[in-house]
Design a protein around this motif. Structure first.
Motif, mmCIF file in Angstrom:
data_model
loop_
_atom_site.group_PDB
_atom_site.id
_atom_site.type_symbol
_atom_site.label_atom_id
_atom_site.label_comp_id
_atom_site.label_asym_id
_atom_site.label_seq_id
_atom_site.Cartn_x
_atom_site.Cartn_y
_atom_site.Cartn_z
ATOM 1 N N LYS A 145 -6.066 82.119 103.259
ATOM 2 C CA LYS A 145 -6.005 82.515 101.852
ATOM 3 C C LYS A 145 -7.318 82.324 101.098
ATOM 4 O O LYS A 145 -7.390 82.599 99.913
ATOM 5 C CB LYS A 145 -4.862 81.803 101.143
ATOM 6 C CG LYS A 145 -4.818 80.305 101.303
ATOM 7 C CD LYS A 145 -3.565 79.779 100.654
ATOM 8 C CE LYS A 145 -3.306 78.324 100.982
ATOM 9 N NZ LYS A 145 -2.126 77.839 100.282
ATOM 10 N N ALA A 146 -8.375 81.893 101.772
ATOM 11 C CA ALA A 146 -9.682 81.708 101.134
ATOM 12 C C ALA A 146 -10.568 82.926 101.397
ATOM 13 O O ALA A 146 -10.585 83.460 102.500
ATOM 14 C CB ALA A 146 -10.362 80.457 101.674
ATOM 15 N N ILE A 166 -9.224 80.901 96.382
ATOM 16 C CA ILE A 166 -7.979 80.689 97.096
ATOM 17 C C ILE A 166 -6.913 81.600 96.485
ATOM 18 O O ILE A 166 -6.633 81.509 95.289
ATOM 19 C CB ILE A 166 -7.537 79.210 97.031
ATOM 20 C CG1 ILE A 166 -8.706 78.269 97.384
ATOM 21 C CG2 ILE A 166 -6.318 78.978 97.922
ATOM 22 C CD1 ILE A 166 -9.438 78.581 98.679
ATOM 23 N N ASP A 167 -6.359 82.454 97.320
ATOM 24 C CA ASP A 167 -5.371 83.451 96.881
ATOM 25 C C ASP A 167 -5.885 84.302 95.727
ATOM 26 O O ASP A 167 -5.101 84.780 94.913
ATOM 27 C CB ASP A 167 -4.051 82.784 96.489
ATOM 28 C CG ASP A 167 -3.291 82.248 97.694
ATOM 29 O OD1 ASP A 167 -3.413 82.855 98.782
ATOM 30 O OD2 ASP A 167 -2.594 81.232 97.550
ATOM 31 N N THR A 226 -7.910 80.681 92.449
ATOM 32 C CA THR A 226 -8.451 79.349 92.217
ATOM 33 C C THR A 226 -9.763 79.164 92.960
ATOM 34 O O THR A 226 -9.819 79.377 94.180
ATOM 35 C CB THR A 226 -7.448 78.271 92.700
ATOM 36 O OG1 THR A 226 -6.192 78.511 92.074
ATOM 37 C CG2 THR A 226 -7.931 76.879 92.358
ATOM 38 N N SER A 250 -12.652 77.079 94.726
ATOM 39 C CA SER A 250 -12.740 75.832 95.479
ATOM 40 C C SER A 250 -14.151 75.653 96.017
ATOM 41 O O SER A 250 -14.756 76.595 96.520
ATOM 42 C CB SER A 250 -11.743 75.856 96.649
ATOM 43 O OG SER A 250 -11.954 74.735 97.493
ATOM 44 N N LYS A 276 -11.886 71.829 103.876
ATOM 45 C CA LYS A 276 -10.580 72.470 104.018
ATOM 46 C C LYS A 276 -10.655 73.655 104.998
ATOM 47 O O LYS A 276 -11.583 74.450 104.954
ATOM 48 C CB LYS A 276 -10.078 72.945 102.654
ATOM 49 C CG LYS A 276 -8.701 73.558 102.672
ATOM 50 C CD LYS A 276 -7.631 72.520 102.890
ATOM 51 C CE LYS A 276 -6.259 73.171 102.749
ATOM 52 N NZ LYS A 276 -5.217 72.456 103.390
ATOM 53 N N TRP A 311 -8.496 76.546 105.514
ATOM 54 C CA TRP A 311 -7.387 77.346 104.986
ATOM 55 C C TRP A 311 -6.777 78.264 106.035
ATOM 56 O O TRP A 311 -5.608 78.618 105.955
ATOM 57 C CB TRP A 311 -7.843 78.177 103.784
ATOM 58 C CG TRP A 311 -8.270 77.366 102.614
ATOM 59 C CD1 TRP A 311 -9.554 77.045 102.260
ATOM 60 C CD2 TRP A 311 -7.440 76.744 101.636
ATOM 61 N NE1 TRP A 311 -9.564 76.269 101.134
ATOM 62 C CE2 TRP A 311 -8.274 76.071 100.724
ATOM 63 C CE3 TRP A 311 -6.064 76.679 101.439
ATOM 64 C CZ2 TRP A 311 -7.790 75.361 99.632
ATOM 65 C CZ3 TRP A 311 -5.581 75.979 100.349
ATOM 66 C CH2 TRP A 311 -6.442 75.322 99.466
ATOM 67 N N ASP A 312 -7.572 78.684 107.025
ATOM 68 C CA ASP A 312 -7.039 79.607 108.028
ATOM 69 C C ASP A 312 -6.633 78.909 109.336
ATOM 70 O O ASP A 312 -6.302 79.564 110.324
ATOM 71 C CB ASP A 312 -8.002 80.770 108.297
ATOM 72 C CG ASP A 312 -9.390 80.329 108.720
ATOM 73 O OD1 ASP A 312 -9.625 79.127 108.936
ATOM 74 O OD2 ASP A 312 -10.255 81.213 108.840
ATOM 75 N N ASP A 367 -13.515 76.269 106.489
ATOM 76 C CA ASP A 367 -13.882 77.607 106.019
ATOM 77 C C ASP A 367 -15.299 77.646 105.474
ATOM 78 O O ASP A 367 -16.041 78.609 105.700
ATOM 79 C CB ASP A 367 -12.892 78.095 104.958
ATOM 80 C CG ASP A 367 -11.524 78.393 105.547
ATOM 81 O OD1 ASP A 367 -11.341 78.258 106.778
ATOM 82 O OD2 ASP A 367 -10.627 78.770 104.777
#
Length: 166
Positions: A34-35, A86-87, A90, A92, A97, A99-100, A106
């Motif tokens: 989602k990033a 993010i999505d 947001t 970041s 992190k 994300w995937d 990431d």
């Protein structure tokens, strides 16, 4: 690529615009969760640079740069700062992190892609690390290699749009 990033890329030095578009494309393809990457800063005017330099010195706040006007590669359109969106909502700056869930942070997937194209990462600096920052330090022209330190760029002739001429 999101509209904000594209607008910022279009203000970069013409020499790096297409390359940055390709880097963002490759980053977004590598980030399967989602990033997605966003360019948060590109070309910065001398006036904007002076305002940033004043933070923590003349105005309140923590110092955000050691570069005065003309001393940042941003001032010549050869640097970008990034975040991960993010999505699509947001921002970041989390460098750890994943994300995937591919077992690689990431952020570092993007660092590797920028490095593949010869961009220096501010996270590798010895002092005053700048994790969101990437800059194009070496440019190959018809005349040969140009090392794009701010001291070199500051002295270069400019085109009608005020970009250094290589």
């Amino acid at each position: 690529m999101d509209k904000v990033s594209l607008q910022r890329i279009e203000k970069l030095h013409p020499y790096v615009r297409e390359e940055v578009k390709q880097i963002v494309k490759e980053c977004n393809e590598a980030l399967t969760g989602k990033a997605k990457i966003r360019i948060t800063q590109g070309l910065r005017s001398f006036e904007e640079q002076e305002k940033l330099y004043a933070i923590g010195r003349i105005t309140s706040g923590k110092k955000v740069t050691n570069a005065k006007a003309g001393q940042s590669i941003h001032n010549y359109g050869l640097a970008v700062d990034i975040c991960l969106m993010i999505d699509g909502k947001t921002a970041s700056w989390d460098t750890v992190k994943d994300w995937d869930n591919d077992k690689v942070a990431d952020w570092y997937e993007c660092v590797k892609i920028f490095a593949k194209y010869g961009w220096d990462w501010g996270g590798n600096w010895k002092t005053f690390k700048d994790l969101p920052h990437f800059e194009k330090k070496n440019i190959v022209t018809k005349k040969g290699l140009v090392k794009t330190s701010w001291r070199t760029l500051y002295k270069m002739p400019r085109d009608k749009e005020n970009y250094p001429v290589f």
